[in-house]
Design a protein around this motif. Structure first.
Motif, PDB file in Angstrom:
ATOM      1  N   SER A  76       0.830  -1.204   0.000  1.00  0.00           N
ATOM      2  CA  SER A  76       0.000   0.000   0.000  1.00  0.00           C
ATOM      3  C   SER A  76       0.867   1.257   0.000  1.00  0.00           C
ATOM      4  N   THR A  77       2.034   1.181   0.633  1.00  0.00           N
ATOM      5  CA  THR A  77       2.948   2.322   0.663  1.00  0.00           C
ATOM      6  C   THR A  77       3.476   2.639  -0.727  1.00  0.00           C
ATOM      7  N   PHE A  78       3.885   1.603  -1.453  1.00  0.00           N
ATOM      8  CA  PHE A  78       4.449   1.806  -2.777  1.00  0.00           C
ATOM      9  C   PHE A  78       3.376   2.111  -3.809  1.00  0.00           C
ATOM     10  N   GLY A  79       2.140   1.757  -3.533  1.00  0.00           N
ATOM     11  CA  GLY A  79       1.031   2.102  -4.406  1.00  0.00           C
ATOM     12  C   GLY A  79       0.901   1.179  -5.612  1.00  0.00           C
ATOM     13  N   ALA A  80       0.050   1.591  -6.522  1.00  0.00           N
ATOM     14  CA  ALA A  80      -0.289   0.775  -7.688  1.00  0.00           C
ATOM     15  C   ALA A  80       0.836   0.731  -8.715  1.00  0.00           C
ATOM     16  N   ALA A  81       1.731   1.686  -8.669  1.00  0.00           N
ATOM     17  CA  ALA A  81       2.811   1.738  -9.660  1.00  0.00           C
ATOM     18  C   ALA A  81       4.171   1.828  -8.953  1.00  0.00           C
ATOM     19  N   PRO A  82       4.618   0.710  -8.327  1.00  0.00           N
ATOM     20  CA  PRO A  82       5.918   0.764  -7.649  1.00  0.00           C
ATOM     21  C   PRO A  82       7.058   0.862  -8.660  1.00  0.00           C
ATOM     22  N   THR A  83       8.164   1.421  -8.207  1.00  0.00           N
ATOM     23  CA  THR A  83       9.349   1.455  -9.067  1.00  0.00           C
ATOM     24  C   THR A  83       9.869   0.037  -9.224  1.00  0.00           C
ATOM     25  N   GLU A  84      10.790  -0.153 -10.126  1.00  0.00           N
ATOM     26  CA  GLU A  84      11.355  -1.494 -10.337  1.00  0.00           C
ATOM     27  C   GLU A  84      12.043  -1.993  -9.063  1.00  0.00           C
ATOM     28  N   GLY A  85      12.758  -1.116  -8.381  1.00  0.00           N
ATOM     29  CA  GLY A  85      13.421  -1.503  -7.128  1.00  0.00           C
ATOM     30  C   GLY A  85      12.415  -1.885  -6.046  1.00  0.00           C
ATOM     31  N   GLU A  86      11.328  -1.127  -5.955  1.00  0.00           N
ATOM     32  CA  GLU A  86      10.288  -1.441  -4.970  1.00  0.00           C
ATOM     33  C   GLU A  86       9.620  -2.773  -5.288  1.00  0.00           C
ATOM     34  N   ARG A  87       9.351  -3.010  -6.560  1.00  0.00           N
ATOM     35  CA  ARG A  87       8.730  -4.271  -6.960  1.00  0.00           C
ATOM     36  C   ARG A  87       9.647  -5.446  -6.635  1.00  0.00           C
ATOM     37  N   LYS A  88      10.943  -5.289  -6.872  1.00  0.00           N
ATOM     38  CA  LYS A  88      11.909  -6.361  -6.592  1.00  0.00           C
ATOM     39  C   LYS A  88      11.959  -6.662  -5.097  1.00  0.00           C
ATOM     40  N   ILE A  89      11.922  -5.639  -4.273  1.00  0.00           N
ATOM     41  CA  ILE A  89      11.937  -5.860  -2.820  1.00  0.00           C
ATOM     42  C   ILE A  89      10.698  -6.628  -2.394  1.00  0.00           C
ATOM     43  N   LEU A  90       9.544  -6.288  -2.939  1.00  0.00           N
ATOM     44  CA  LEU A  90       8.314  -7.002  -2.590  1.00  0.00           C
ATOM     45  C   LEU A  90       8.431  -8.481  -2.945  1.00  0.00           C
ATOM     46  N   VAL A  91       8.987  -8.786  -4.107  1.00  0.00           N
ATOM     47  CA  VAL A  91       9.174 -10.181  -4.523  1.00  0.00           C
ATOM     48  C   VAL A  91      10.186 -10.871  -3.613  1.00  0.00           C
ATOM     49  N   GLU A 103      21.228 -13.072   4.207  1.00  0.00           N
ATOM     50  CA  GLU A 103      20.520 -12.643   2.997  1.00  0.00           C
ATOM     51  C   GLU A 103      19.231 -11.915   3.359  1.00  0.00           C
ATOM     52  N   ARG A 104      18.489 -12.453   4.326  1.00  0.00           N
ATOM     53  CA  ARG A 104      17.240 -11.802   4.755  1.00  0.00           C
ATOM     54  C   ARG A 104      17.510 -10.412   5.291  1.00  0.00           C
ATOM     55  N   LYS A 105      18.580 -10.297   6.075  1.00  0.00           N
ATOM     56  CA  LYS A 105      18.899  -8.989   6.656  1.00  0.00           C
ATOM     57  C   LYS A 105      19.156  -7.962   5.565  1.00  0.00           C
ATOM     58  N   LEU A 106      19.894  -8.343   4.528  1.00  0.00           N
ATOM     59  CA  LEU A 106      20.149  -7.424   3.411  1.00  0.00           C
ATOM     60  C   LEU A 106      18.848  -7.041   2.709  1.00  0.00           C
ATOM     61  N   ILE A 107      17.989  -8.026   2.472  1.00  0.00           N
ATOM     62  CA  ILE A 107      16.703  -7.753   1.811  1.00  0.00           C
ATOM     63  C   ILE A 107      15.858  -6.820   2.669  1.00  0.00           C
ATOM     64  N   ILE A 108      15.777  -7.089   3.957  1.00  0.00           N
ATOM     65  CA  ILE A 108      14.963  -6.275   4.861  1.00  0.00           C
ATOM     66  C   ILE A 108      15.522  -4.860   4.955  1.00  0.00           C
ATOM     67  N   GLU A 109      16.846  -4.739   5.035  1.00  0.00           N
ATOM     68  CA  GLU A 109      17.445  -3.399   5.097  1.00  0.00           C
ATOM     69  C   GLU A 109      17.206  -2.615   3.809  1.00  0.00           C
ATOM     70  N   ARG A 110      17.256  -3.294   2.644  1.00  0.00           N
ATOM     71  CA  ARG A 110      16.934  -2.614   1.382  1.00  0.00           C
ATOM     72  C   ARG A 110      15.472  -2.186   1.370  1.00  0.00           C
ATOM     73  N   GLY A 111      14.607  -3.039   1.880  1.00  0.00           N
ATOM     74  CA  GLY A 111      13.187  -2.681   1.973  1.00  0.00           C
ATOM     75  C   GLY A 111      12.968  -1.472   2.861  1.00  0.00           C
ATOM     76  N   MET A 112      13.679  -1.433   3.993  1.00  0.00           N
ATOM     77  CA  MET A 112      13.549  -0.277   4.890  1.00  0.00           C
ATOM     78  C   MET A 112      14.074   0.987   4.223  1.00  0.00           C
ATOM     79  N   GLU A 113      15.159   0.876   3.470  1.00  0.00           N
ATOM     80  CA  GLU A 113      15.718   2.046   2.786  1.00  0.00           C
ATOM     81  C   GLU A 113      14.739   2.593   1.742  1.00  0.00           C
ATOM     82  N   LEU A 114      14.142   1.700   0.958  1.00  0.00           N
ATOM     83  CA  LEU A 114      13.157   2.152  -0.036  1.00  0.00           C
ATOM     84  C   LEU A 114      11.928   2.747   0.650  1.00  0.00           C
ATOM     85  N   ALA A 115      11.517   2.155   1.767  1.00  0.00           N
ATOM     86  CA  ALA A 115      10.378   2.697   2.504  1.00  0.00           C
ATOM     87  C   ALA A 115      10.716   4.078   3.072  1.00  0.00           C
TER      88      ALA A 115
END
Length: 170
Positions: A76-91, A103-115
């Motif tokens: 919901s934060t990224f909305g209907a049109a997430p950027t490519e980076g946001e979409r990749k983090i969601l996947v 690996e999870r920590k890196l993914i979660i930290e990237r997600g927090m940075e994009l958020a």
């Protein structure tokens, strides 16, 4: 603003998974690999104590926080049109239970940075909208104060009828 609050909630949820002393975070304690979900279920439901109950609880909590709460909030934060980076983090977050803790920590930290980036954007937009509404209200007030008495009388007098109009043209 709701978007700003949703952003902050997502960041807080993801942060709760990786925060803590080394080896003590939910991320560090959770199972990983192909059978992580199965191991968690067995650990929670094993009366013999053969499976690590703490690891099972941490895996379940990781799934609940990341997959059920943070992921839906980020969508919901990224909305209907997430950027490519946001979409990749969601996947990546959807498949994070199978990843190692590092690996999870890196993914979660990237997600927090994009958020955080989206939070800054949403905060700026909310501030601009707030300023616009304040200025619009002030402009309305100034317009009312500048109105002359003649303009008020014209506005309050009845509209001219056809016969009065013809009479004024003669």
């Amino acid at each position: 603003d709701e978007a700003v609050q949703a952003n902050q909630n997502a960041i807080d949820m993801l942060s709760s998974v990786v925060s803590g002393a080394p080896g003590q975070s939910i991320n560090d304690k959770a199972s990983y690999g192909l059978g992580a979900d199965t191991q968690a279920w067995l650990a929670r439901n094993d009366p013999t104590g053969f499976f690590d109950d703490e690891k099972g609880q941490a895996t379940t909590e990781l799934n609940n926080v990341v997959l059920n709460q943070a992921l839906s909030t980020l969508k919901s934060t990224f909305g209907a049109a997430p950027t490519e980076g946001e979409r990749k983090i969601l996947v990546d977050l959807q498949a994070s239970v199978d990843k190692s803790p590092a690996e999870r920590k890196l993914i979660i930290e990237r997600g927090m940075e994009l958020a955080r980036k989206r939070l800054a954007f949403n905060q700026q937009r909310a501030d601009e909208q707030h300023q616009h509404h304040e200025q619009h209200g002030q402009n309305k007030q100034l317009g009312r104060e500048a109105e002359t008495g003649a303009a008020r009388r014209r506005r309050s007098s009845p509209a001219p009828t056809a016969s009065r109009w013809r009479a004024s043209c003669r």
